[in-house]
Design a protein around this motif. Structure first.
Motif, PDB file in Angstrom:
ATOM      1  N   ARG A   1     -21.411 -37.756 -32.303  1.00 56.46           N
ATOM      2  CA  ARG A   1     -20.266 -38.651 -32.457  1.00 56.46           C
ATOM      3  C   ARG A   1     -20.522 -39.692 -33.540  1.00 56.46           C
ATOM      4  O   ARG A   1     -19.655 -39.990 -34.360  1.00 56.46           O
ATOM      5  CB  ARG A   1     -19.967 -39.336 -31.118  1.00 56.46           C
ATOM      6  N   HIS A   2     -21.747 -40.230 -33.577  1.00 57.73           N
ATOM      7  CA  HIS A   2     -22.056 -41.262 -34.572  1.00 57.73           C
ATOM      8  C   HIS A   2     -22.320 -40.650 -35.948  1.00 57.73           C
ATOM      9  O   HIS A   2     -22.059 -41.290 -36.967  1.00 57.73           O
ATOM     10  CB  HIS A   2     -23.230 -42.114 -34.090  1.00 57.73           C
ATOM     11  N   LEU A   3     -22.823 -39.434 -35.989  1.00 59.53           N
ATOM     12  CA  LEU A   3     -22.948 -38.735 -37.271  1.00 59.53           C
ATOM     13  C   LEU A   3     -21.575 -38.550 -37.899  1.00 59.53           C
ATOM     14  O   LEU A   3     -21.378 -38.787 -39.097  1.00 59.53           O
ATOM     15  CB  LEU A   3     -23.632 -37.382 -37.061  1.00 59.53           C
ATOM     16  N   ASN A   4     -20.596 -38.160 -37.064  1.00 56.45           N
ATOM     17  CA  ASN A   4     -19.232 -37.978 -37.562  1.00 56.45           C
ATOM     18  C   ASN A   4     -18.575 -39.309 -37.890  1.00 56.45           C
ATOM     19  O   ASN A   4     -17.815 -39.412 -38.859  1.00 56.45           O
ATOM     20  CB  ASN A   4     -18.396 -37.222 -36.523  1.00 56.45           C
ATOM     21  N   LEU A   5     -18.863 -40.324 -37.083  1.00 58.89           N
ATOM     22  CA  LEU A   5     -18.282 -41.650 -37.331  1.00 58.89           C
ATOM     23  C   LEU A   5     -18.660 -42.163 -38.717  1.00 58.89           C
ATOM     24  O   LEU A   5     -17.848 -42.767 -39.424  1.00 58.89           O
ATOM     25  CB  LEU A   5     -18.764 -42.629 -36.259  1.00 58.89           C
ATOM     26  N   CYS A   6     -19.906 -41.920 -39.110  1.00 58.87           N
ATOM     27  CA  CYS A   6     -20.375 -42.352 -40.426  1.00 58.87           C
ATOM     28  C   CYS A   6     -20.020 -41.332 -41.522  1.00 58.87           C
ATOM     29  O   CYS A   6     -20.356 -41.551 -42.687  1.00 58.87           O
ATOM     30  CB  CYS A   6     -21.884 -42.584 -40.403  1.00 58.87           C
ATOM     31  N   ASP A   7     -19.375 -40.241 -41.142  1.00 64.03           N
ATOM     32  CA  ASP A   7     -19.004 -39.184 -42.084  1.00 64.03           C
ATOM     33  C   ASP A   7     -20.221 -38.682 -42.852  1.00 64.03           C
ATOM     34  O   ASP A   7     -20.187 -38.503 -44.066  1.00 64.03           O
ATOM     35  CB  ASP A   7     -17.929 -39.694 -43.060  1.00 64.03           C
ATOM     36  N   ASN A   8     -21.306 -38.452 -42.104  1.00 65.80           N
ATOM     37  CA  ASN A   8     -22.586 -38.139 -42.734  1.00 65.80           C
ATOM     38  C   ASN A   8     -23.056 -36.708 -42.488  1.00 65.80           C
ATOM     39  O   ASN A   8     -24.237 -36.416 -42.668  1.00 65.80           O
ATOM     40  CB  ASN A   8     -23.679 -39.095 -42.230  1.00 65.80           C
ATOM     41  N   GLU A   9     -22.161 -35.817 -42.087  1.00 65.36           N
ATOM     42  CA  GLU A   9     -22.594 -34.431 -41.949  1.00 65.36           C
ATOM     43  C   GLU A   9     -22.984 -33.888 -43.320  1.00 65.36           C
ATOM     44  O   GLU A   9     -22.490 -34.339 -44.358  1.00 65.36           O
ATOM     45  CB  GLU A   9     -21.486 -33.563 -41.347  1.00 65.36           C
ATOM     46  N   ALA A  10     -23.885 -32.917 -43.335  1.00 67.25           N
ATOM     47  CA  ALA A  10     -24.287 -32.310 -44.601  1.00 67.25           C
ATOM     48  C   ALA A  10     -23.082 -31.751 -45.342  1.00 67.25           C
ATOM     49  O   ALA A  10     -22.102 -31.309 -44.729  1.00 67.25           O
ATOM     50  CB  ALA A  10     -25.299 -31.192 -44.331  1.00 67.25           C
ATOM     51  N   THR A  11     -23.140 -31.765 -46.658  1.00 65.18           N
ATOM     52  CA  THR A  11     -22.049 -31.230 -47.473  1.00 65.18           C
ATOM     53  C   THR A  11     -22.112 -29.707 -47.514  1.00 65.18           C
ATOM     54  O   THR A  11     -23.120 -29.092 -47.150  1.00 65.18           O
ATOM     55  CB  THR A  11     -22.133 -31.768 -48.906  1.00 65.18           C
ATOM     56  N   ASP A  12     -21.031 -29.103 -47.983  1.00 58.46           N
ATOM     57  CA  ASP A  12     -21.000 -27.635 -48.105  1.00 58.46           C
ATOM     58  C   ASP A  12     -22.143 -27.140 -48.988  1.00 58.46           C
ATOM     59  O   ASP A  12     -22.778 -26.127 -48.680  1.00 58.46           O
ATOM     60  CB  ASP A  12     -19.659 -27.190 -48.702  1.00 58.46           C
ATOM     61  N   LEU A  13     -22.400 -27.850 -50.069  1.00 55.85           N
ATOM     62  CA  LEU A  13     -23.465 -27.435 -50.987  1.00 55.85           C
ATOM     63  C   LEU A  13     -24.830 -27.551 -50.311  1.00 55.85           C
ATOM     64  O   LEU A  13     -25.699 -26.687 -50.486  1.00 55.85           O
ATOM     65  CB  LEU A  13     -23.437 -28.281 -52.261  1.00 55.85           C
ATOM     66  N   GLN A  14     -25.036 -28.601 -49.535  1.00 52.02           N
ATOM     67  CA  GLN A  14     -26.305 -28.752 -48.829  1.00 52.02           C
ATOM     68  C   GLN A  14     -26.510 -27.622 -47.827  1.00 52.02           C
ATOM     69  O   GLN A  14     -27.609 -27.084 -47.704  1.00 52.02           O
ATOM     70  CB  GLN A  14     -26.365 -30.114 -48.141  1.00 52.02           C
ATOM     71  N   TYR A  15     -25.447 -27.267 -47.105  1.00 58.19           N
ATOM     72  CA  TYR A  15     -25.544 -26.122 -46.191  1.00 58.19           C
ATOM     73  C   TYR A  15     -25.890 -24.839 -46.954  1.00 58.19           C
ATOM     74  O   TYR A  15     -26.689 -24.022 -46.497  1.00 58.19           O
ATOM     75  CB  TYR A  15     -24.234 -25.929 -45.430  1.00 58.19           C
ATOM     76  N   GLU A  16     -25.300 -24.688 -48.113  1.00 62.09           N
ATOM     77  CA  GLU A  16     -25.574 -23.495 -48.927  1.00 62.09           C
ATOM     78  C   GLU A  16     -27.046 -23.441 -49.323  1.00 62.09           C
ATOM     79  O   GLU A  16     -27.697 -22.382 -49.242  1.00 62.09           O
ATOM     80  CB  GLU A  16     -24.693 -23.500 -50.179  1.00 62.09           C
ATOM     81  N   ILE A  17     -27.591 -24.568 -49.761  1.00 64.00           N
ATOM     82  CA  ILE A  17     -29.001 -24.623 -50.169  1.00 64.00           C
ATOM     83  C   ILE A  17     -29.912 -24.360 -48.966  1.00 64.00           C
ATOM     84  O   ILE A  17     -30.867 -23.580 -49.054  1.00 64.00           O
ATOM     85  CB  ILE A  17     -29.318 -25.983 -50.814  1.00 64.00           C
ATOM     86  N   LEU A  18     -29.625 -24.993 -47.843  1.00 65.95           N
ATOM     87  CA  LEU A  18     -30.450 -24.795 -46.651  1.00 65.95           C
ATOM     88  C   LEU A  18     -30.375 -23.356 -46.152  1.00 65.95           C
ATOM     89  O   LEU A  18     -31.378 -22.786 -45.714  1.00 65.95           O
ATOM     90  CB  LEU A  18     -30.020 -25.760 -45.539  1.00 65.95           C
ATOM     91  N   ALA A  19     -29.185 -22.764 -46.218  1.00 60.59           N
ATOM     92  CA  ALA A  19     -29.032 -21.374 -45.778  1.00 60.59           C
ATOM     93  C   ALA A  19     -29.886 -20.432 -46.623  1.00 60.59           C
ATOM     94  O   ALA A  19     -30.411 -19.433 -46.128  1.00 60.59           O
ATOM     95  CB  ALA A  19     -27.562 -20.966 -45.843  1.00 60.59           C
TER      96      ALA A  19
END
Length: 498
Positions: free
Chosen positions: A335-353
């Motif tokens: 909830r607090h991760l979303n509140l701060c709008d701090n989820e990883a970006t699409d590009l970050q998910y791509e790199i991690l994947a």
């Protein structure tokens, strides 16, 4: 799309302690003068000129999905400008990673939008597959079944953890003091962020946990938890395993026992059990949280900086995962991760994947290089003290690729010895960089895809650790892909010229 769907005014007031009024306006000119700070939030399709008025103190321009731009109104003619400028340092520290870090490819997209004055284009079709791949990898690597959370940076996930736990404590343990227990010499950003959170919230305090060098982590935890139990306070422990910079691992059975021990308050009631927040950045491959793992029965949340081994240094993302005893806490953290709008970006998910499936193999290969280099240093400069895991710990799965080096020194007093050693530290690092410029770098990173990184002082990260807690010894981190023989050759040259 509602670009402020993450905004929760109630939580911002009740948990973060902010006092504010909300007002919807159609245009900048509608903003009235206000006796206080006025923050104007707007969504824009393209990066461009931002028009400020005297009635705006802070302008936040949201540019989905890249992030946002914050403008501090510092017009010399405005009476509040000097006060506004005074907030800049605090904003940069509280939002440390978010206010300075951006993946280079996203920076290029933003620059193109700025130059062409066109909408930001980050079209990506397989983001859902990337997210699934990353979450599956984290579960496999950590031996867990709960839902992992992935943030835009390691500090972002740590911030969400702290605020989620504080939120839980405020609701469950009304009026009780919240104690964040943190080593004073741990990773600089983590240390600084924890202290700034405590400084902002009245009933949150920092308790130092001495874990490195001559201090025993288990004994320190036992002492601290006894004191907090006596006060009937809420204990949250942040600790690195292995520790930085001494690369020490506590006895894990003793760790489980000290965290599981039932304690009593001064009134004789059962004390609140701790939550153990484990920074696994150095060894993200070790299993702590599975049902048969050592900390299965202790409320434990593990987090790691994704800028290290998970991405091989290619992005700033970070993640956390909890054991089954923390499922309710993880909901608060999300909830607090979303509140701060701090989820990883699409590009970050791509790199991690792309990078995470090979992570454990890279950890193994980097450890082999590090062990060989450590053995070589020991043979060529036996009077130096090397801080690294033992072979026995490595057999248990602790295979970091970082070590610290306490070089031999000389002098007639402590000051002369310290000055000599500090000069020798820099001599070594500068020689490595000069002789191997394509691989050796002066940097605090870890888990990179290639090369060798050096830093001193070993606990200097971001410069936030207090001077007295800094350790002026060399820290080196090796990768799976480097010219190890050349590094040995240059180190031998260093030894011959001491």
């Amino acid at each position: 799309m509602n670009y402020l769907s993450f905004f929760d005014a109630k939580v911002l007031k009740s948990i973060y302690g902010y006092d504010f009024d909300l007002k919807h306006v159609e245009k900048v000119e509608d903003i009235a003068k206000f006796d206080g700070s006025t923050i104007f939030i707007s969504h824009k399709e393209a990066l461009g000129t931002i028009v400020l008025t005297p009635n705006i103190d802070f302008f936040i321009s949201i540019h989905s999905p890249l992030g946002s731009v914050l403008i501090v109104n510092g017009e010399p003619s405005l009476p509040a400008s000097s006060e506004n400028e005074g907030y800049i340092s605090d904003i940069q520290h509280v939002r440390r990673r978010e206010s300075i870090a951006m993946t280079p490819a996203d920076s290029l997209i933003a620059l193109k939008s700025l130059i062409t004055q066109s909408p930001i284009d980050t079209t990506k079709s397989n983001v859902e597959a990337d997210i699934k791949s990353v979450l599956d990898s984290i579960r496999t690597i950590t031996n867990t079944t709960t839902k992992p959370l992935v943030a835009s940076s390691g500090l972002s996930i740590q911030y969400a953890i702290m605020m989620g736990l504080i939120h839980d404590a405020v609701e469950k343990y009304k009026g009780k003091a919240i104690k964040i227990i943190v080593p004073p010499n741990c990773y600089g950003g983590t240390n600084d962020q924890a202290r700034r959170v405590a400084a902002c919230i009245d009933n949150v305090e920092i308790v130092d946990l001495l874990v490195d060098g001559d201090n025993d982590m288990i004994q320190s935890i036992d002492t601290v938890l006894d004191a907090i139990a006596n006060e009937d306070a809420v204990p949250y422990i942040i600790a690195e395993i292995p520790t930085n910079p001494r690369v020490e691992v506590p006895n894990l059975i003793d760790l489980k026992n000290v965290l599981s021990q039932e304690r009593k308050t001064a009134a004789g009631t059962i004390a609140i059990d701790p939550v153990f927040i484990l920074d696994q950045t150095f060894c993200p491959n070790v299993h702590f949280l599975g049902e048969e793992d050592i900390l299965a029965a202790v409320r434990t949340i593990s987090f790691a900086s994704g800028s290290k081994f998970p991405s091989g240094g290619q992005c700033t993302a970070g993640y956390c995962v909890g054991n089954k005893k923390t499922e309710a806490l993880m909901e608060k953290i999300e909830r607090h991760l979303n509140l701060c709008d701090n989820e990883a970006t699409d590009l970050q998910y791509e790199i991690l994947a792309k990078q995470m499936p090979s992570m454990n193999q890279r950890i193994h290969d980097a450890y082999i290089n590090t062990r060989e280099f450590v053995n070589f240093i020991h043979a060529t400069l036996p009077e130096a003290k090397i801080n690294f895991v033992s072979s026995a710990l490595a057999e248990q799965g602790f295979t970091p690729s970082v070590f610290s080096l306490d070089l031999p020194t000389k002098g007639t007093n402590d000051e002369e010895k310290e000055n000599y050693k500090r000069a020798l530290n820099l001599k070594l690092i500068n020689l490595m960089i000069a002789e191997i410029p394509n691989e050796s770098k002066f940097c605090v990173s870890y888990g990179q895809l290639k090369g060798c990184y050096w830093t001193v002082p070993a606990t200097s990260t971001q410069g936030t650790t207090k001077e007295g807690d800094k350790d002026y010894i060399v820290r080196a981190s090796l990768s799976p892909n480097m010219d190890l023989e050349l590094h040995k050759k240059v180190f031998l040259k260093f030894v011959e010229n001491i």
